[in-house]
Scaffold this motif. Structure first.
Motif, PDB file in Angstrom:
ATOM      1  N   ALA A   1       6.809  11.466  14.201  1.00  0.00           N
ATOM      2  CA  ALA A   1       7.141  10.177  12.862  1.00  0.00           C
ATOM      3  C   ALA A   1       8.298  10.742  12.957  1.00  0.00           C
ATOM      4  CB  ALA A   1       5.980   9.739  12.472  1.00  0.00           C
ATOM      5  N   ASP A   2       9.229  10.340  12.151  1.00  0.00           N
ATOM      6  CA  ASP A   2      10.776  10.340  11.596  1.00  0.00           C
ATOM      7  C   ASP A   2      10.499  10.061  10.257  1.00  0.00           C
ATOM      8  OD1 ASP A   2      12.688  10.316  14.018  1.00  0.00           O
ATOM      9  OD2 ASP A   2      11.532   8.348  14.377  1.00  0.00           O
ATOM     10  N   HIS A   3       9.072   9.654   9.489  1.00  0.00           N
ATOM     11  CA  HIS A   3       9.142   8.726   8.443  1.00  0.00           C
ATOM     12  C   HIS A   3       7.528   8.859   8.329  1.00  0.00           C
ATOM     13  CE1 HIS A   3      13.506   8.256   7.328  1.00  0.00           C
ATOM     14  NE2 HIS A   3      13.359   7.345   8.539  1.00  0.00           N
ATOM     15  N   VAL A   4       7.218   9.807   6.882  1.00  0.00           N
ATOM     16  CA  VAL A   4       5.517   9.829   6.556  1.00  0.00           C
ATOM     17  C   VAL A   4       5.310   8.959   5.668  1.00  0.00           C
ATOM     18  CG1 VAL A   4       3.405  11.113   6.481  1.00  0.00           C
ATOM     19  CG2 VAL A   4       4.877  11.251   8.135  1.00  0.00           C
ATOM     20  N   ILE A   5       4.538   8.092   5.583  1.00  0.00           N
ATOM     21  CA  ILE A   5       4.048   7.062   5.122  1.00  0.00           C
ATOM     22  C   ILE A   5       2.777   6.713   3.920  1.00  0.00           C
ATOM     23  CG2 ILE A   5       4.253   4.419   3.452  1.00  0.00           C
ATOM     24  CD1 ILE A   5       6.195   3.787   5.329  1.00  0.00           C
ATOM     25  N   ASP A   6       2.835   7.682   3.125  1.00  0.00           N
ATOM     26  CA  ASP A   6       1.626   8.143   2.438  1.00  0.00           C
ATOM     27  C   ASP A   6       0.888   6.988   1.993  1.00  0.00           C
ATOM     28  OD1 ASP A   6      -0.925   9.345   1.676  1.00  0.00           O
ATOM     29  OD2 ASP A   6       0.091  10.862  -0.347  1.00  0.00           O
ATOM     30  N   THR A   7      -0.738   6.472   2.236  1.00  0.00           N
ATOM     31  CA  THR A   7      -1.438   5.927   1.537  1.00  0.00           C
ATOM     32  C   THR A   7      -2.628   6.482   0.904  1.00  0.00           C
ATOM     33  OG1 THR A   7      -2.365   5.254   3.238  1.00  0.00           O
ATOM     34  CG2 THR A   7      -0.474   3.669   3.131  1.00  0.00           C
ATOM     35  N   GLY A   8      -2.451   8.120   1.121  1.00  0.00           N
ATOM     36  CA  GLY A   8      -3.661   8.129  -0.276  1.00  0.00           C
ATOM     37  C   GLY A   8      -3.775   8.772  -1.601  1.00  0.00           C
ATOM     38  N   VAL A   9      -2.579   7.784  -1.282  1.00  0.00           N
ATOM     39  CA  VAL A   9      -2.146   7.585  -3.114  1.00  0.00           C
ATOM     40  C   VAL A   9      -1.687   6.218  -3.777  1.00  0.00           C
ATOM     41  CG1 VAL A   9      -0.267   9.942  -3.039  1.00  0.00           C
ATOM     42  CG2 VAL A   9       0.430   7.140  -3.158  1.00  0.00           C
ATOM     43  N   THR A  10      -2.073   6.135  -5.332  1.00  0.00           N
ATOM     44  CA  THR A  10      -1.614   4.265  -5.590  1.00  0.00           C
ATOM     45  C   THR A  10      -0.872   3.453  -4.754  1.00  0.00           C
ATOM     46  OG1 THR A  10      -0.263   4.956  -7.069  1.00  0.00           O
ATOM     47  CG2 THR A  10      -2.627   5.627  -7.798  1.00  0.00           C
ATOM     48  N   PRO A  11      -1.507   2.720  -4.561  1.00  0.00           N
ATOM     49  CA  PRO A  11      -0.655   1.580  -4.650  1.00  0.00           C
ATOM     50  C   PRO A  11       0.779   1.211  -4.883  1.00  0.00           C
ATOM     51  CG  PRO A  11      -2.966   0.499  -4.267  1.00  0.00           C
ATOM     52  CD  PRO A  11      -2.619   1.768  -5.353  1.00  0.00           C
ATOM     53  N   GLY A  12       0.540   1.252  -6.093  1.00  0.00           N
ATOM     54  CA  GLY A  12       2.072   1.093  -7.072  1.00  0.00           C
ATOM     55  C   GLY A  12       2.997   2.789  -5.875  1.00  0.00           C
ATOM     56  N   GLU A  13       2.185   3.893  -6.370  1.00  0.00           N
ATOM     57  CA  GLU A  13       3.353   4.950  -5.595  1.00  0.00           C
ATOM     58  C   GLU A  13       2.849   4.919  -3.713  1.00  0.00           C
ATOM     59  OE1 GLU A  13       1.680   9.029  -7.837  1.00  0.00           O
ATOM     60  OE2 GLU A  13       0.142   8.085  -6.652  1.00  0.00           O
TER      61      GLU A  13
END
Length: 205
Positions: free
Chosen positions: A171-183
């Protein structure tokens, strides 16, 4: 601004939070083409594709459109059957995507939400790919909480998907959802701002 929108592909394995990220993108005003939603519309009552689906998979359609359980039973885990279904669905989904691009041709950024991007479509035609990811333990917890999910079914689904580590690497970008929804939301907003700016400053020639 560039002559056309920047096209970001959004993908991620089951239970990684891709749907939540897609909603965050919509809330930021980014047009999102949802390939799964397009498939659902094309399999609904009155769709011109129903006769072809019924002919290929007898008993899989009814007055309300595709009977998902029946169709799923005929294609799940059967790559040849899945390929026959995709041969029916993909041209129609492609037409829907063209219409989406015509509607949003003046947007600086659009997103193609493609669950099986690496497994099926590949990144062709995309300017970049963002993968939604979370730790494996969190993924398992989310998936096993779904109605009707079993360890066996989860294992079968994972076997059909490119491993998360490989997706992140490609991927060109990784979006982490293992953190808080706000983060996660802040990370999504930062990515959107950067890509909009990149397209705004791109040489249209």
């Amino acid at each position: 601004m560039s002559a056309r929108p920047f096209i970001l592909g959004l993908t991620g394995s089951i239970g990684m939070g891709k749907s939540a990220v897609a909603q965050m993108l919509r809330e930021l005003g980014v047009p999102v083409f949802d390939a799964d939603a397009a498939v659902h519309r094309l399999q609904a009552a009155g769709s011109a594709l129903l006769p072809a689906i019924e002919a290929e998979f007898p008993g899989s359609t009814g007055p309300d459109g595709v009977r998902r359980a029946e169709l799923g039973a005929q294609v799940f885990g059967d790559r040849a059957a899945l390929a026959r279904l995709e041969a029916i669905m993909h041209p129609a989904v492609a037409q829907a995507r063209v219409a989406f691009m015509q509607e949003h041709g003046d947007a600086p950024l659009v997103v193609f939400d493609i669950p099986l991007l690496y497994e099926r479509a590949g990144p062709k035609g995309l300017d970049a790919v963002a993968v939604v990811s979370a730790p494996a333990a969190m993924q398992r917890e989310r998936v096993m909480a779904r109605p009707g999910m079993t360890e066996e079914k989860f294992a079968q689904i994972l076997a059909l998907q490119v491993p998360d580590a490989q997706k992140r690497e490609r991927a060109d970008h990784v979006i982490d959802t293992g953190v808080t929804p706000g983060e996660t939301a802040r990370a999504v907003a930062a990515l959107v701002a950067a890509l909009r700016l990149k397209n705004h400053t791109a040489d249209p020639g």
